[in-house]
Design an enzyme around this catalytic site. Structure first.
Site, short mmCIF file in Angstrom:
data_model
loop_
_atom_site.label_atom_id
_atom_site.label_comp_id
_atom_site.label_asym_id
_atom_site.label_seq_id
_atom_site.Cartn_x
_atom_site.Cartn_y
_atom_site.Cartn_z
N GLY A 1 0.82 -1.20 0.00
CA GLY A 1 0.00 0.00 0.00
C GLY A 1 0.86 1.25 0.00
CB SER A 2 0.27 4.56 1.56
OG SER A 2 -1.01 4.69 1.04
CB THR A 3 4.73 1.48 3.26
OG1 THR A 3 4.26 0.25 2.72
CG2 THR A 3 4.10 1.71 4.61
#
Lengths: 569, 118
Positions: free
Chosen positions: A278-280
């Site tokens: 995801g956003s990481t």
């Protein structure tokens, strides 16, 4: 000389002649045969028990040691009536008579009846003094801290061979070669000393710190209960050297009773399980764009009210925005903005930077079973891929890979190789091996500095990781929230998530880089809500443990205050 | 004649001495052999004692490791009313030097680490 004297002389001389002849027979004629027979009787070949080396934490605290345990064996060919023994042994050992009978009548030369018997059972059996039945002292592995660091340590089987974790990967070092010893014994079977020492394996010193491991496991366990999560991982690492300070995995198991647990519980999810980050993963897009000079912190990008169409799909932002700067896009974790930056970067460059950060390949950690994750080549990307990969979908990573990628930003642009073993020492303490740090520059220090500033912004009032903030020190990091892919329905689940936060502290001069991954939490799912507070707890306790000074206090020395303790202005 | 008598007496003493040395040597060898065997028995006995003591040491080591676990100490501290100190009240010396990197072999300064890399 009288006749009597002659007879006496003849008898005495004759007697000595007979003795000399017998001696000649024993010592010259039959010497070889008799010597061989004597050796068979005097010497007994035995496999000398080998003590496995110890596993110690970085401060020398014991994590895996050895205990002596008695094992019961029988020599079936020496037993005249096995039936007589069966009932006695089955009662004392609390085993079914059929099992004992099968072993006693196996017809083999040597059979184990039971290994690692408790001391209470040993004495009553010894008192019976049964012919053909004996005890052998064996070494048994013992993990005094039970569940602590169990996924790192692994465990051994009944023959003291490593099966998992450090026990497996460093098995050849921990286990000394089994020595076949010839022990001299007398007619009564008493042993005479050979004067040789018991062989011992080498000791393994880990980079793990028991204190930090405990802190990690405690905060993870609390989070697991708070969010009724299915699984969880916390890893803490030195961003400069790649030394793993702690690696906590839940669910956990006690390696002293490893066979009572399901293999899925014993799996080290920090290394073996891949998930969509995801956003990481937006870090890769941001790093590539900065390094290639496509954007700077103030470059403005239209986030189109939080919606973007990729192929037939519309990707949305959690918090819709209009025009945002590059810095704000990362701080607010805008999917639309990140996809637009990725388009500017192009698939080839995006793939290049993902590979550069180590995604799609193993980190090289000295632990078994590491997965390499999954990263498709640009030629295999679909129309949707340019909308999915930049925001951390269609890519599978392990928590350790993500942690290593963030360590690059923390340490100023170096990709480090993670390690759990720092040294191997001989039984007498002589060092045999010392960890050699290996790293390579993959990012310019300028880009790393800018990214550090941006990641610090995510842990502020307007960032997504507000709850990861630590009182007194600056935290830099990024949250991640992904839906789990349902293999049966072939679609993303609507209620199963993976929440994560990865960051480092103190942001200016990081002492630790850590990742928190909570799998399938209930009652909340955003990384900022579920994982970020866990990081805060972890960082708070860790900074206190490592005695890292606060950054918001000015210190001055005061008269009468002991060295090292200072009061504030 | 006198010379011959003296020679015979000397010869007798020489033989007597030689025989005595041989017998004494034989007895010494036998005594040494039995002494070595007795010593081996003693060592074996001591080794048995050592094995018992090593076993006890291993058990004590296991007990010490269990007793000194951070988890147990924290539990005991809580029972006795202690609490984890608040970082706001711990004031540490701020060092005017490059940050340290913790390593097993001791602490390594950041500039040293970067220097070693190049």
């Amino acid at each position: 000389m009288t006749r009597r004297a002659v007879i006496v002389n003849t008898v005495v001389v004759g007697f000595f002649i007979v003795i000399l002849m017998r001696l000649f027979d024993l010592m010259i004629i039959n010497h070889g045969r008799l010597k061989a027979r004597a050796e068979v009787q005097h010497y007994k070949k035995e496999k000398k028990e080998v003590s496995r080396g110890l596993i110690l934490d970085r401060k020398g605290r014991e994590l895996a040691i050895n205990l002596d345990a008695e094992s019961l064996f029988c020599r079936p060919h020496e037993i005249d009536s096995p039936e007589r023994y069966v009932l006695m042994l089955s009662r004392l050992l609390d085993k079914r008579p059929e099992v004992i009978k099968a072993r006693l009548s196996s017809g083999k030369k040597f059979v184990w009846i039971e290994r690692g018997i408790s001391s209470q059972k040993v004495e009553p059996i010894k008192r019976l003094n049964l012919k053909g039945i004996g005890f052998m002292t064996e070494s048994r592995r013992y993990y005094p801290k039970a569940e602590l660091a169990s996924h790192v340590l692994g465990f051994v089987n009944i023959d003291q061979r490593g099966i998992e974790g450090v026990e497996l990967i460093y098995d050849s070092q921990l286990r000394a070669a089994l020595r076949n010893a010839s022990l001299l014994r007398d007619a009564n079977g008493r042993y005479l000393s050979d004067g040789l020492e018991e062989p011992k394996g080498n000791n393994v010193v880990l980079t793990i710190d028991e204190g930090l491991q405990y802190i990690s496991e405690k905060v993870l366990e609390d989070a697991m209960q708070r969010w009724k999560a299915g699984w969880g991982v916390v890893i803490m690492m030195d961003p400069y050297t790649g030394e793993i300070f702690s690696m906590a995995v839940r669910p956990a198991y006690d390696p002293n009773y490893f066979n009572k647990y399901d293999p899925s519980v014993r799996r080290n999810r920090a290394l073996t399980d891949s998930y969509e980050p995801g956003s990481t993963f937006k870090l890769i897009t941001a790093a590539g764009a900065l390094e290639e000079g496509i954007v700077n912190t103030d470059t403005k990008i239209d986030c189109q009210g939080g919606k973007i169409k990729i192929g037939s799909k519309i990707i949305e932002d959690v918090h819709p925005s209009g025009v945002l700067t590059f810095k704000e896009i990362i701080e607010r974790s805008s999917n639309v903005g990140t996809i637009k930056i990725a388009r500017m970067l192009g698939p080839q460059k995006l793939y290049h930077y993902a590979r550069l950060f180590g995604f799609g390949s193993k980190t090289g950690i000295d632990m078994p079973g590491e997965a390499s994750g999954y990263l498709k080549k640009p030629e295999e990307w679909s129309t949707l891929s340019m909308g999915a990969i930049p925001i951390g979908y269609e890519v599978a990573v392990t928590p350790l890979q993500v942690l290593r990628a963030y360590a690059v930003v923390a340490n100023g642009g170096w990709l480090v190789t993670p390690h759990v073993v720092s040294a191997i020492t001989a039984p007498d303490g002589t060092p045999i091996y010392r960890l050699k740090y290996s790293s390579q520059r993959i990012l310019s220090s300028r880009t790393a500095f800018i990214l550090k500033e941006i990641l610090t912004g995510t842990v502020t009032e307007h960032g997504t990781a507000r709850l990861a903030g630590v009182d007194g020190n600056t935290v830099a990091g990024k949250t991640g929230t992904t839906r789990l892919f349902d293999q049966h329905l072939k679609t993303y689940s609507k209620d199963r998530y993976v929440s994560s936060f990865v960051g480092f502290v103190p942001a200016s001069q990081p002492r630790i880089v850590a990742i928190v991954v909570i799998g399938e939490p209930k009652g909340g799912y955003y990384g900022g809500t579920v994982a970020a507070p866990v990081f805060k707890e972890l960082a708070d306790a860790t900074l206190a443990y490592l005695r890292v000074p606060r950054e918001d206090i000015n210190y001055r020395k005061t008269e009468g205050v002991p060295e090292g303790i200072y009061e504030t202005h | 004649m006198i010379y011959s008598k003296t020679r015979n007496v000397l010869k007798f003493y020489e033989w007597f001495l030689l025989l005595s040395v041989i017998i004494a040597g034989l007895f010494t060898i036998i005594w040494l052999r039995s002494a070595i065997t007795a010593l081996e028995y003693n060592i074996a006995k001591l080794q048995e004692t050592k094995i018992e003591l090593v076993k006890e040491r291993k058990e004590l080591l296991a007990e010490r490791a269990s007793l000194s676990s951070v988890k147990r100490i924290e539990g005991l501290a809580y029972q006795k009313g202690f609490a984890i100190p608040d970082r706001r009240y711990i004031h540490l010396k701020k060092r005017n030097e490059s940050p340290e990197v913790i390593t097993v072999s001791g602490t390594l300064r950041l500039d040293e680490l970067l220097f070693n890399r190049q």
